[in-house]
Scaffold this motif. Structure first.
Motif, PDB file in Angstrom:
ATOM      1  N   ARG A  94       0.829  -1.216   0.000  1.00 35.01           N
ATOM      2  CA  ARG A  94       0.000   0.000   0.000  1.00 35.01           C
ATOM      3  C   ARG A  94       0.860   1.261   0.000  1.00 35.01           C
ATOM      4  O   ARG A  94       0.519   2.258  -0.650  1.00 35.01           O
ATOM      5  CB  ARG A  94      -0.943   0.000   1.198  1.00 35.01           C
ATOM      6  CG  ARG A  94      -2.106  -0.964   1.037  1.00 35.01           C
ATOM      7  CD  ARG A  94      -3.039  -0.931   2.261  1.00 35.01           C
ATOM      8  NE  ARG A  94      -4.137  -1.841   2.080  1.00 35.01           N
ATOM      9  CZ  ARG A  94      -5.278  -1.537   1.450  1.00 35.01           C
ATOM     10  NH1 ARG A  94      -5.453  -0.323   0.959  1.00 35.01           N
ATOM     11  NH2 ARG A  94      -6.223  -2.441   1.322  1.00 35.01           N
TER      12      ARG A  94
ATOM     13  N   ILE B 109       1.918   1.917  -3.512  1.00 35.91           N
ATOM     14  CA  ILE B 109       0.797   2.434  -4.294  1.00 35.91           C
ATOM     15  C   ILE B 109       0.573   3.915  -3.972  1.00 35.91           C
ATOM     16  O   ILE B 109       0.316   4.723  -4.869  1.00 35.91           O
ATOM     17  CB  ILE B 109      -0.488   1.603  -4.071  1.00 35.91           C
ATOM     18  CG1 ILE B 109      -0.237   0.121  -4.356  1.00 35.91           C
ATOM     19  CG2 ILE B 109      -1.635   2.145  -4.924  1.00 35.91           C
ATOM     20  CD1 ILE B 109       0.421  -0.195  -5.676  1.00 35.91           C
TER      21      ILE B 109
ATOM     22  N   TYR C 241       3.160   5.893  -5.792  1.00 35.85           N
ATOM     23  CA  TYR C 241       2.795   5.960  -7.204  1.00 35.85           C
ATOM     24  C   TYR C 241       1.705   7.003  -7.451  1.00 35.85           C
ATOM     25  O   TYR C 241       1.867   7.904  -8.285  1.00 35.85           O
ATOM     26  CB  TYR C 241       2.362   4.561  -7.675  1.00 35.85           C
ATOM     27  CG  TYR C 241       1.472   4.554  -8.883  1.00 35.85           C
ATOM     28  CD1 TYR C 241       1.899   5.091 -10.093  1.00 35.85           C
ATOM     29  CD2 TYR C 241       0.190   4.024  -8.811  1.00 35.85           C
ATOM     30  CE1 TYR C 241       1.065   5.082 -11.203  1.00 35.85           C
ATOM     31  CE2 TYR C 241      -0.634   4.008  -9.912  1.00 35.85           C
ATOM     32  CZ  TYR C 241      -0.192   4.541 -11.108  1.00 35.85           C
ATOM     33  OH  TYR C 241      -1.015   4.546 -12.192  1.00 35.85           O
TER      34      TYR C 241
ATOM     35  N   ILE D  71      -7.984   1.453  -3.810  1.00 38.82           N
ATOM     36  CA  ILE D  71      -7.367   0.141  -3.984  1.00 38.82           C
ATOM     37  C   ILE D  71      -8.482  -0.887  -3.883  1.00 38.82           C
ATOM     38  O   ILE D  71      -9.095  -1.045  -2.837  1.00 38.82           O
ATOM     39  CB  ILE D  71      -6.267  -0.111  -2.945  1.00 38.82           C
ATOM     40  CG1 ILE D  71      -5.134   0.906  -3.122  1.00 38.82           C
ATOM     41  CG2 ILE D  71      -5.736  -1.544  -3.071  1.00 38.82           C
ATOM     42  CD1 ILE D  71      -4.043   0.827  -2.077  1.00 38.82           C
TER      43      ILE D  71
ATOM     44  N   VAL E 218      -2.159  -5.741  -7.870  1.00 42.00           N
ATOM     45  CA  VAL E 218      -2.997  -4.707  -7.260  1.00 42.00           C
ATOM     46  C   VAL E 218      -3.863  -4.089  -8.351  1.00 42.00           C
ATOM     47  O   VAL E 218      -3.378  -3.805  -9.447  1.00 42.00           O
ATOM     48  CB  VAL E 218      -2.130  -3.606  -6.610  1.00 42.00           C
ATOM     49  CG1 VAL E 218      -3.004  -2.486  -6.056  1.00 42.00           C
ATOM     50  CG2 VAL E 218      -1.228  -4.178  -5.529  1.00 42.00           C
TER      51      VAL E 218
ATOM     52  N   VAL F  50      -6.143  -0.731  -8.819  1.00 32.87           N
ATOM     53  CA  VAL F  50      -6.409   0.562  -8.185  1.00 32.87           C
ATOM     54  C   VAL F  50      -7.086   1.485  -9.193  1.00 32.87           C
ATOM     55  O   VAL F  50      -6.757   1.485 -10.372  1.00 32.87           O
ATOM     56  CB  VAL F  50      -5.100   1.192  -7.629  1.00 32.87           C
ATOM     57  CG1 VAL F  50      -4.083   1.445  -8.722  1.00 32.87           C
ATOM     58  CG2 VAL F  50      -5.376   2.474  -6.858  1.00 32.87           C
TER      59      VAL F  50
ATOM     60  N   ASP G  71      -7.650   5.385 -10.093  1.00 30.79           N
ATOM     61  CA  ASP G  71      -7.039   6.678  -9.801  1.00 30.79           C
ATOM     62  C   ASP G  71      -7.371   7.659 -10.912  1.00 30.79           C
ATOM     63  O   ASP G  71      -7.950   7.268 -11.930  1.00 30.79           O
ATOM     64  CB  ASP G  71      -5.515   6.548  -9.611  1.00 30.79           C
ATOM     65  CG  ASP G  71      -4.835   5.847 -10.772  1.00 30.79           C
ATOM     66  OD1 ASP G  71      -4.843   6.400 -11.894  1.00 30.79           O
ATOM     67  OD2 ASP G  71      -4.294   4.750 -10.570  1.00 30.79           O
TER      68      ASP G  71
ATOM     69  N   LEU H 265      -1.529  -3.373 -11.461  1.00 24.74           N
ATOM     70  CA  LEU H 265      -0.112  -3.250 -11.159  1.00 24.74           C
ATOM     71  C   LEU H 265       0.452  -4.586 -10.708  1.00 24.74           C
ATOM     72  O   LEU H 265      -0.131  -5.252  -9.846  1.00 24.74           O
ATOM     73  CB  LEU H 265       0.101  -2.210 -10.056  1.00 24.74           C
ATOM     74  CG  LEU H 265      -0.518  -0.831 -10.312  1.00 24.74           C
ATOM     75  CD1 LEU H 265      -0.393   0.044  -9.072  1.00 24.74           C
ATOM     76  CD2 LEU H 265       0.111  -0.164 -11.514  1.00 24.74           C
TER      77      LEU H 265
ATOM     78  N   ILE I 297       6.910  -1.671  -8.432  1.00 23.77           N
ATOM     79  CA  ILE I 297       6.000  -1.946  -9.547  1.00 23.77           C
ATOM     80  C   ILE I 297       6.858  -2.321 -10.755  1.00 23.77           C
ATOM     81  O   ILE I 297       7.724  -1.538 -11.170  1.00 23.77           O
ATOM     82  CB  ILE I 297       5.124  -0.722  -9.871  1.00 23.77           C
ATOM     83  CG1 ILE I 297       4.295  -0.321  -8.650  1.00 23.77           C
ATOM     84  CG2 ILE I 297       4.234  -1.006 -11.081  1.00 23.77           C
ATOM     85  CD1 ILE I 297       3.631   1.051  -8.762  1.00 23.77           C
TER      86      ILE I 297
ATOM     87  N   LYS J  38       2.659  -1.968 -15.280  1.00 26.82           N
ATOM     88  CA  LYS J  38       1.387  -1.267 -15.118  1.00 26.82           C
ATOM     89  C   LYS J  38       0.606  -1.452 -16.403  1.00 26.82           C
ATOM     90  O   LYS J  38       1.042  -1.029 -17.478  1.00 26.82           O
ATOM     91  CB  LYS J  38       1.607   0.223 -14.856  1.00 26.82           C
ATOM     92  CG  LYS J  38       0.324   1.045 -14.914  1.00 26.82           C
ATOM     93  CD  LYS J  38       0.592   2.528 -14.764  1.00 26.82           C
ATOM     94  CE  LYS J  38      -0.638   3.325 -15.132  1.00 26.82           C
ATOM     95  NZ  LYS J  38      -0.476   4.754 -14.886  1.00 26.82           N
TER      96      LYS J  38
END
Length: 119
Positions: A8, A11, A14, A72, A84, A86, A88, A99, A110, A113
């Motif tokens: 987390r 993330i 990022y 997330i 992951v 997510v 955004d 990811l 990462i 992506k």
């Protein structure tokens, strides 16, 4: 810190790095050989980490003190790998990011992506 908490944190680096055009945060979040892939403006976009970061730096950053969208939706961890999903936003566009992370030398980064740009 648990593995999930460490992921987390990456993330957050990022998403905050994108929102606030923070190049050091993005370089820390992404492996130097990471690939960023998705359909953008009618064509497949396939970027290296450095090309991706350059594209982020070319946009106006979010205002200081704002809270970037970061939802997330899923974290799956198998040993030293993780996936992951997510949601955004960047530059007024909403993305679903998938990811892939790898834990190497004691830290998560990462490595890939894959994104979907919502219409």
């Amino acid at each position: 810190m648990s593995e999930e908490q460490a992921i987390r944190a990456v993330i957050h680096l990022y998403v905050d790095g994108m929102a606030f055009a923070n190049e050091p945060a993005l370089k820390k979040a992404f492996h130097r050989q990471a690939a960023i892939v998705g359909n953008f403006q009618g064509a497949v976009e396939w970027l290296s980490r450095d090309e991706f970061i350059a594209s982020i730096m070319a946009e106006a950053p979010a205002a200081p003190g704002t809270q970037p969208l970061m939802e997330i939706e899923m974290i799956e961890i198998t040993g030293d790998t993780a996936s992951v999903r997510v949601i955004d936003e960047f530059a007024g566009m909403r993305f679903s990011d998938y990811l892939s992370l790898l834990k190497a030398d004691g830290r998560w980064t990462i490595v890939n992506k894959l994104y979907h740009l919502h219409a």
